[in-house]
Enzyme design. Structure first.
Site, short mmCIF file in Angstrom:
data_model
loop_
_atom_site.label_atom_id
_atom_site.label_comp_id
_atom_site.label_asym_id
_atom_site.label_seq_id
_atom_site.Cartn_x
_atom_site.Cartn_y
_atom_site.Cartn_z
N GLY A 1 4.60 -13.90 -1.57
CA GLY A 1 3.28 -13.40 -1.92
C GLY A 1 2.11 -14.32 -1.69
N ARG B 1 4.65 -14.25 4.78
CA ARG B 1 3.35 -14.39 5.44
C ARG B 1 2.90 -15.84 5.56
NH1 ARG B 1 -0.52 -10.20 5.02
NH2 ARG B 1 0.60 -9.52 3.17
N TYR C 1 3.91 -9.39 9.73
CA TYR C 1 3.67 -7.95 9.62
C TYR C 1 2.88 -7.42 10.82
CZ TYR C 1 5.12 -9.34 4.98
OH TYR C 1 5.82 -9.90 3.95
N CYS D 1 -4.67 7.86 19.93
CA CYS D 1 -5.54 8.99 19.58
C CYS D 1 -5.64 9.20 18.08
CB CYS D 1 -5.03 10.25 20.28
SG CYS D 1 -5.14 10.05 22.04
N GLU D 2 -6.29 8.30 17.43
CA GLU D 2 -6.56 8.35 15.98
C GLU D 2 -7.84 7.56 15.76
OE1 GLU D 2 -4.39 9.02 13.10
OE2 GLU D 2 -2.54 9.49 14.20
N PRO E 1 8.87 -16.75 0.60
CA PRO E 1 7.63 -16.61 1.37
C PRO E 1 7.88 -15.97 2.74
CG PRO E 1 8.39 -18.88 1.46
CD PRO E 1 9.38 -18.14 0.62
N ARG F 1 -1.97 -3.34 10.66
CA ARG F 1 -2.62 -3.82 9.43
C ARG F 1 -4.08 -3.36 9.28
NH1 ARG F 1 -3.44 -8.24 7.85
NH2 ARG F 1 -2.68 -7.99 5.74
N TYR G 1 -4.39 -1.08 6.02
CA TYR G 1 -4.93 -1.76 4.82
C TYR G 1 -6.40 -2.10 4.97
CZ TYR G 1 0.09 -3.00 4.78
OH TYR G 1 1.45 -2.98 4.84
#
Ligand code: LLP
Length: 419
Positions: free
Chosen positions: A239, A276, A370, A342-343, A274, A312, A316
């Protein structure tokens, strides 16, 4: 610390100009620094050296087997959440006995294979899961190590999608139920309770939530001790956040020091998971601008990487720094950096002030965690290659997917008999 730096107006990772990487391997592609990954892992190991500790890298952050192999060589353990992650660790030369298995939905086959491979411990997330593990272990005539993952109801003050330790989260066992469950476990003969664990979320940039978790875990640890249940370890999860933009997370040393201050009176081993903080700032996504599109309202740089390559920002609203591989002294404009998918959510960055030309290369920083591991084939796009830089050398550690591979496992119907 980012693994990127400018030399003579060109962006480098270690000794390699990213322009050369784009020429050799094409774009989009992920590029990682071996030295940054190893430095980060060693920083954790070094920072916890005053207490007994075990670093179990969270495989989900970046699961390329070359990277897992580097960490295995450093003697790392691994935190996994699926059979696929376990097989990757084994294929990479990782030691199964250094694996902890987290996750709320462990299937029977996953538990069986993990028992067969003699992993270190299951982080149990519910009573039904405990019963399933006990049944399987008993059938296989063995005893397996478990830790109870506790949900401590602590807010990590991060994005709601990556908050995992609140009462409404699906993760872990309610802290108020842990003692009675531990007593039940004492009566079971095929599982042995060796630890307690917690993981309250990801990209946490303050120390306070971590300290609260330790207090809660130590409290449970002592209560268990009083009833004669002695644990071997406390697992404080992963985290620890990184700097993407203007965040100021505690450094690895500061984080470790604060935790050790609380832990070192107890003669207990600590496990850390860990992800990230080890790989996040050790990698980038390299992409080329296909078009510059100017409308009355906005300037867009349409690049060849999209949300399928790096999810990401779309998922997010994450902010990742975007840097030109060749910096120009020409006039800057505000751009939305968008992909070809296409978004409307397909953007990598919004309102970035950059001096750009069509065909320029861009590095999307802090993409080592990620990034590839959350990529997909959406819009039938081939997933990008991954390249590991080690000093003067660049090694292709995953080649670009081919169009044939996209539908190799599909089948057309035999429609000859249909009317
Ligand atoms: N341990 C457990 C049980 C976890 O669920 C996770 C991450 C970790 C350790 C590692 O956490 P880290 O040190 O990497 O923060 N896709 C999201 C992050 C999801 C994290 C899921 N669990 C993102 O891109 O921000």
């Amino acid at each position: 610390m980012s693994c990127l730096y400018y030399r003579d107006s060109h962006l480098y990772i270690e000794n390699i100009n990213l322009k050369d990487i784009a020429e050799e391997f094409g774009t989009p592609c992920y590029v990682y620094s071996r030295s940054a990954i190893e430095t980060n892992w060693r920083a954790f190991d070094e920072a916890f050296k005053t207490i007994s500790h075990h670093i179990c890298y969270a495989v989900k952050a970046n699961s390329n087997i070359a990277i897992l192999g580097l960490l295995a060589k450093l003697n790392s353990g691994f935190d996994i959440v699926s059979l696929g992650e376990m097989e990757r660790v084994i294929a990479a030369g990782g030691d199964p006995q250094k694996i902890v298995f987290s996750g709320v939905g462990k299937k029977q086959v996953e538990i069986e294979r993990a028992i067969e491979k003699k992993i270190h411990c299951f982080n149990v997330e519910s009573e039904p899961e405990l019963e399933r593990i006990q049944t399987i272990a008993s059938r296989l005539n063995t005893t397996v190590n478990i830790a109870l993952r506790i949900n401590p109801n602590i807010d990590p003050h991060t994005h709601s999608h990556i908050t995992t330790g609140l009462n409404e989260s699906k993760f872990g066992i309610d802290i108020n139920d842990v003692i009675s469950l531990a007593k039940k476990i004492s009566a079971l003969d095929s599982v042995q309770l060796i630890g307690i664990a917690s993981h309250i979320g990801s990209q946490i940039v303050h120390l306070d939530p971590f300290l609260k978790v330790i207090d809660r875990l130590l409290d449970v640890y002592k209560q268990l001790q009083q009833i004669g249940i002695n644990l071997q370890h406390i697992n404080i999860g992963g985290g620890l956040g990184i700097t993407y933009h203007d965040e100021h997370p505690p450094g690895i040393r500061e984080y470790a020091q604060a935790l050790q201050d609380k832990l070192h009176q107890q003669n207990i081993r600590v496990i850390i998971e860990p992800g990230r903080a080890i790989v996040g700032n050790a990698g980038i996504l390299l992409s080329r601008i296909e078009y510059l599109k100017h409308t009355q309202h906005k300037n867009f740089a349409i690049i060849d990487a999209g949300m399928n390559d790096l999810l990401r920002p779309a998922l997010y609203d994450a902010w990742q720094t975007i840097l030109p591989v060749e910096s120009r002294q020409t006039e800057k404009k505000l751009y939305d950096i968008a992909g070809p998918v296409c978004e409307s959510a397909d953007f990598l960055g919004k309102d970035r002030e950059l001096a750009l030309n069509p065909g320029d290369l861009l590095a999307i920083n802090s993409s080592g965690a990620y990034g590839f591991s959350m990529s997909s084939n959406y819009n039938s796009r081939c997933r990008p290659p991954e390249i590991l830089i080690d000093g003067d050398h660049a090694t292709l550690i995953r080649r670009r997917e081919t169009i044939d591979e996209l539908f190799a496992s599909e089948k057309t119907l035999d429609l000859a008999h249909c009317k």
